[in-house]
Design a protein around this motif. Structure first.
Motif, short mmCIF file in Angstrom:
data_model
loop_
_atom_site.label_atom_id
_atom_site.label_comp_id
_atom_site.label_asym_id
_atom_site.label_seq_id
_atom_site.Cartn_x
_atom_site.Cartn_y
_atom_site.Cartn_z
N UNK B 21 6.03 39.25 -65.50
CA UNK B 21 7.41 39.65 -65.80
C UNK B 21 7.49 40.43 -67.11
N UNK B 22 6.47 40.37 -67.95
CA UNK B 22 6.51 41.11 -69.21
C UNK B 22 5.82 42.47 -69.06
N UNK B 43 2.61 47.42 -59.47
CA UNK B 43 2.99 46.37 -60.41
C UNK B 43 4.22 45.66 -59.87
N UNK B 44 4.31 44.36 -60.17
CA UNK B 44 5.50 43.62 -59.77
C UNK B 44 5.92 42.73 -60.93
N UNK B 45 7.23 42.51 -61.07
CA UNK B 45 7.69 41.74 -62.23
C UNK B 45 8.21 40.36 -61.87
N UNK B 49 8.81 40.17 -55.67
CA UNK B 49 8.32 41.54 -55.61
C UNK B 49 6.82 41.57 -55.30
N UNK B 53 5.16 43.74 -52.45
CA UNK B 53 4.18 44.78 -52.77
C UNK B 53 2.84 44.48 -52.10
N UNK B 67 4.72 31.78 -64.70
CA UNK B 67 6.16 31.60 -64.90
C UNK B 67 6.87 32.94 -64.82
N UNK B 69 10.73 34.94 -63.24
CA UNK B 69 12.04 34.70 -62.63
C UNK B 69 11.99 34.94 -61.11
N UNK B 70 13.03 34.57 -60.43
CA UNK B 70 13.23 34.75 -58.98
C UNK B 70 12.27 33.89 -58.16
#
Lengths: 524, 132
Positions: B21-22, B43-45, B49, B53, B67, B69-70
């Protein structure tokens, strides 16, 4: 691995996480049992821990780790998130912020994240970070292109080549000559430059939330310090403005918000006595209206007293009795922007409103915007800042007084009239024209600028330009009006930027440098 | 440039999906991989995603944060393993996440690396996973 090159990215993303942490904690303060918010707070801290570990920033990593462990007891339901816990979490985030900011000090570079624009692209995860100064350079160079293009046009005119831009009515009957292709070529270049320009300007736009995200935390602390009870709301955080303007707006907005809390919202006991909700409400609201953004700070507090402001302004000698007696309610409220008047005891028993409102007003006007205040005693106050979305390109009307050419921003011009077709009167020694059933104050531009205007031949005649000045009509007497053009505004530097009424300069097609005037500054 | 051998080929032929996520972590990982000539296909966050992907890009390898989100990295590992039993997933963790790492491995992740990443460590683990 060269860690240095990740510093900028680290700092801008770390600040984003810190902002998110603050807003999560403020949400938890309202909903201490909301597990989703607690989890997302944990994730933000965790991400910062991972990033700082990668950068080798041991202190940030260690403190993040401790915050995580502290949060674990709440996540496992062992402890309740009470007021003390919230306070401790906020202090923890404050300390993290200090450590993160220390990454750059003492050698803080100009390109920090507040001066950066994150540009969302179509793909959800693909963002491109562009150095802000690079965008500024692009805007400047496209501005120079516009100037060069307009020079080219006027050179062609000198060569007496007919120019037919877009689709003039006689365009089709023009025989197809060699020059025709030049016209078309220039026309095409013209269109492309304008397209290019508007795209580049839109790259520089950033949402209000880039500065507003930190307000809830700042206001919370201020509210506690003042012993008030206030709900603070932000509406329209997604409204976009030029980043340069946003940076300028940060201080005025924060100032207005603090004013609302400090001088607007009454203490809880006073509110209850006035049969109001014991919690006050302060709202920051933004909306776009064509080429302007309206940012409003409103509260449901004590309100302002226009009569008190008038009396104070008169006693300070800032206003005559006569003027005070005819001053509208709205104008009377704006007296709060005069230094000294603003600190008057006019609102409640306790204090006056708006220390430093003069600073807010001049800042907004320097951005080409203006301020309006609506207020009723006991009901609350709403201060609106009406600001252009972007400042660097302005359509202007060119006007002359003999041997001088000036530009007036077209956005301020309502209509151009021939003087001989206008009825004019003198009232209280001031000249007025009758326009649209209204007596509009008239000033001679040459007199305002201290220039002589007596050698305009009668054949040329004078013109009257009716301008919009802070929502009021004001008329300017000028010689001729020439044409209008899209000017690339070059901002003024010291000492010229201190002269009221001067907005900037631009180059005409023939290479002449002219001043763009600001009608607001001409009619103080 | 280090070139790692992989089943007669080299790691330059490996297509990687980076999930974190970062942006900072994704950028750092991407730089490490690209400096070794490894192709980053996407890339996925977040975990959701990542699954989308994976389906779209069929990478040879996934680096997965835990860790997010979503959808968490562990749930994403489960979903990807359900799509492709042979998926190669490396968990990116940090100290203090031992039990989560164990859970991810049980869900099907092949290996894990611990932040801070060094280039050698990352390439070592990739080499190991690609040869397993």
């Amino acid at each position: 691995m060269d860690i240095e090159k990740y510093k900028d990215l680290f700092l801008s993303e770390a600040r984003e996480y810190l902002r998110n942490m603050n807003s999560s904690i403020l949400s938890l303060e309202k909903e201490p049992e909301n597990r989703d918010i607690l989890d997302s707070l944990f994730r933000h801290v965790h991400s910062l821990k991972g990033m700082s570990a990668s950068m080798g920033y041991i202190e940030i990593q260690e403190l993040s780790h401790r915050l995580e462990s502290y949060m674990d007891s709440f996540r496992q339901g062992k402890k309740l998130l009470d007021e003390n816990a919230i306070e401790l979490l906020l202090r923890g985030v404050d300390s993290l912020s200090v450590l993160v900011e220390a990454v750059y000090s003492p050698l803080r570079k100009e390109t920090d994240s507040s001066a950066r624009t994150k540009i969302p692209s179509r793909g959800e995860t693909t963002t491109l970070r562009v150095r802000a100064s690079f965008l500024d350079e692009l805007v400047d160079s496209v501005g120079e292109l516009l100037v060069a293009q307009s020079r080219l046009e006027s050179m062609l005119r000198l060569l007496s080549l007919p120019l037919h831009f877009s689709s003039g009515p006689d365009h089709s009957v023009q025989p197809q000559r060699e020059e025709g292709s030049i016209e078309e070529a220039i026309d095409a270049v013209n269109r492309q430059i304008h397209l290019f320009h508007s795209k580049i300007l839109s790259l520089r736009l950033a949402p209000l939330s880039t500065i507003a995200d930190k307000y809830p935390r700042a206001i919370r602390d201020f509210v506690r310090q003042k012993g008030k009870q206030v709900d603070f709301l932000i509406e329209g955080g997604g409204v976009e403005l030029d980043r340069r303007i946003l940076e300028e707006l940060d201080v005025p907005i924060l100032h207005l918000l603090r004013n609302s809390v400090d001088h607007g919202i009454e203490p809880p006991e006073e509110r209850i006595a006035a049969k109001k909700d014991n919690r006050g409400k302060v709202v920051l609201r933004a909306r776009r209206e064509r080429e302007h953004v309206i940012i409003e700070v409103s509260d449901d507090g004590a309100g302002m007293d226009p009569e008190g402001l008038k009396a104070k302004a008169v006693s300070l000698g800032a206003l005559s009795h006569e003027k005070a007696s005819v001053l509208s309610r709205e104008d009377a409220l704006l007296l709060a922007c005069i230094p000294g008047v603003s600190t008057a005891r006019v609102v409640s028993e306790s204090s006056g409103r708006g220390v430093g409102m003069d600073v807010v007003k001049s800042k907004i006007e320097a951005l080409g915007g203006h301020l309006t205040i609506i207020s009723s005693p006991g009901q609350g106050t709403s201060v609106s800042m009406i600001i252009p979305v972007s400042v660097s390109i302005v359509p202007v009307l060119l006007v002359t007084i003999p041997s001088y050419v000036f530009g007036l921003p077209l956005s301020r011009v309502e209509i151009i009239l021939k003087e001989k077709e206008v009825e004019s009167y003198t009232r209280n020694g001031d000249r007025h024209i009758l326009y649209d059933g209204e007596m509009v104050p008239l000033k001679d531009l040459s007199v305002l600028l201290g220039l002589s205007a007596d050698n305009i031949s009668p054949q040329q005649g004078f013109h009257i330009v009716v301008c919009d000045v802070r929502g009021k009509r004001k008329a300017l007497r000028v010689g001729q009006h020439l044409s209008h053009l899209t000017a690339y505004l070059r901002p003024l530097k010291l000492p010229l930027n201190k002269i009221p009424g001067l907005f900037g300069t631009t180059l005409l097609g023939d290479g002449r440098l002219i001043f763009i005037l600001d009608p607001q500054g001409l009619f103080p | 440039m280090d070139i790692f051998r992989w089943r007669g080929g080299d790691l330059m032929a490996v297509k990687v999906l980076i999930v974190d996520d970062a942006l900072f972590m994704r950028t750092m990982m991407k730089d490490i991989l690209m400096s070794a000539g490894i192709e980053v296909v996407g890339e996925a966050s977040n975990g959701k995603e990542a699954v989308e992907k994976y389906r779209e890009l069929s990478p040879d390898l996934v680096t997965m944060d835990i860790l997010m989100p979503v959808k968490s990295g562990i749930d994403a590992v489960r979903d990807i393993m359900a799509l492709d039993r042979n998926a190669r997933i490396i968990i990116c963790s940090i100290m203090g996440q031992e039990s989560l790492v164990r859970e991810a491995i049980q869900a099907g992740a092949r290996e894990f690396i611990t932040k801070p990443f060094s280039k050698e460590k990352v390439l070592d683990v990739i080499h190991k996973v690609m040869n397993s």
